[in-house]
Design an enzyme around this catalytic site. Structure first.
Site, PDB file in Angstrom:
ATOM      1  N   GLU A 214       0.825  -1.210   0.000  1.00  0.00           N
ATOM      2  CA  GLU A 214       0.000   0.000   0.000  1.00  0.00           C
ATOM      3  C   GLU A 214       0.861   1.262   0.000  1.00  0.00           C
ATOM      4  OE1 GLU A 214      -2.739  -0.295   3.273  1.00  0.00           O
ATOM      5  OE2 GLU A 214      -3.109  -2.402   2.837  1.00  0.00           O
ATOM      6  N   CYS A 215       1.908   1.254  -0.789  1.00  0.00           N
ATOM      7  CA  CYS A 215       2.892   2.332  -0.817  1.00  0.00           C
ATOM      8  C   CYS A 215       2.849   3.015  -2.185  1.00  0.00           C
ATOM      9  CB  CYS A 215       4.276   1.721  -0.568  1.00  0.00           C
ATOM     10  SG  CYS A 215       5.668   2.855  -0.674  1.00  0.00           S
ATOM     11  N   GLY A 216       3.269   4.245  -2.226  1.00  0.00           N
ATOM     12  CA  GLY A 216       3.368   4.937  -3.501  1.00  0.00           C
ATOM     13  C   GLY A 216       4.347   4.268  -4.460  1.00  0.00           C
ATOM     14  N   PHE A 217       5.288   3.507  -3.909  1.00  0.00           N
ATOM     15  CA  PHE A 217       6.265   2.799  -4.736  1.00  0.00           C
ATOM     16  C   PHE A 217       5.824   1.383  -5.105  1.00  0.00           C
ATOM     17  CE2 PHE A 217       9.086   5.807  -2.375  1.00  0.00           C
ATOM     18  CZ  PHE A 217       9.499   6.557  -3.476  1.00  0.00           C
ATOM     19  N   THR A 218       4.654   0.951  -4.628  1.00  0.00           N
ATOM     20  CA  THR A 218       4.173  -0.410  -4.889  1.00  0.00           C
ATOM     21  C   THR A 218       4.166  -0.765  -6.378  1.00  0.00           C
ATOM     22  OG1 THR A 218       2.904  -0.427  -2.829  1.00  0.00           O
ATOM     23  CG2 THR A 218       2.257  -2.026  -4.501  1.00  0.00           C
TER      24      THR A 218
END
Length: 179
Positions: free
Chosen positions: A54-58
């Site tokens: 659930e990360c912007g980098f996912t």
């Protein structure tokens, strides 16, 4: 008693000879909670990444999978280590993480059980990685999800990449190590 204990510890290092601690000395649990020895990755170039769902980098999962598919037959593997230490962005169980990675990004590279990459419960593998390749300005701590460590075929940690480094930007470094 403290003196004797200190002496025994010092002697253990002397009698250990030149045996250097390396990445192959670690045991880890895969995403299915089965014990795995890192020694199974000898003679393989590794990209070790702390991941989160659930990360912007996912979306980097897509690039990591592309790297894996491009180089897997040449002796390359991506190892994904979920961690919930940054913004609680990996709160699910191992089963949920596996389902997400396979269902959303069709991940085929090796995934492992959720671990801590910083703090008092840092997994020993990550302590080793950080000791071998310190971060920005020499600080060891992992700053965020998707920090990447590149390991050569001999188990040497040769580079560390920040979260914002896209997997495609590491391809040339991987290619050089596979020659």
């Amino acid at each position: 008693m403290k003196y004797i204990l200190s002496l025994l510890i010092m002697l253990s290092f002397v009698y250990a000879g030149d045996k250097k601690m390396d990445i192959y000395n670690f045991n880890i649990k895969n995403i299915d909670n089965k014990d795995i020895s890192m020694s199974q990755y000898k003679d393989t170039v590794l990209l070790i990444v702390n991941v989160a769902s659930e990360c912007g980098f996912t979306p980097q999962y897509e690039g990591l999978e592309k790297l894996y598919q491009t180089y897997k037959d040449k002796g390359f593997m991506v190892l994904g280590f979920p961690s919930n230490q940054f913004g609680k962005q990996e709160s699910g169980s191992n089963e949920q993480i596996k389902f997400f990675c396979q269902g959303t990004y069709d991940v085929h590279f090796d995934m492992f059980s959720k671990i801590d990459v910083n703090g008092k419960n840092t997994h020993p593998l990550y302590k080793f990685l950080k000791d071998e390749q310190g971060g920005f300005l020499g600080f060891d701590s992992i700053k965020w999800n998707f920090t990447k460590f590149l390991v050569d075929k001999n188990g040497n940690v040769v580079d560390r990449y920040a979260s914002g480094t896209k997997p495609k930007d590491i391809a040339e470094d991987i290619h050089k190590l596979l020659k």
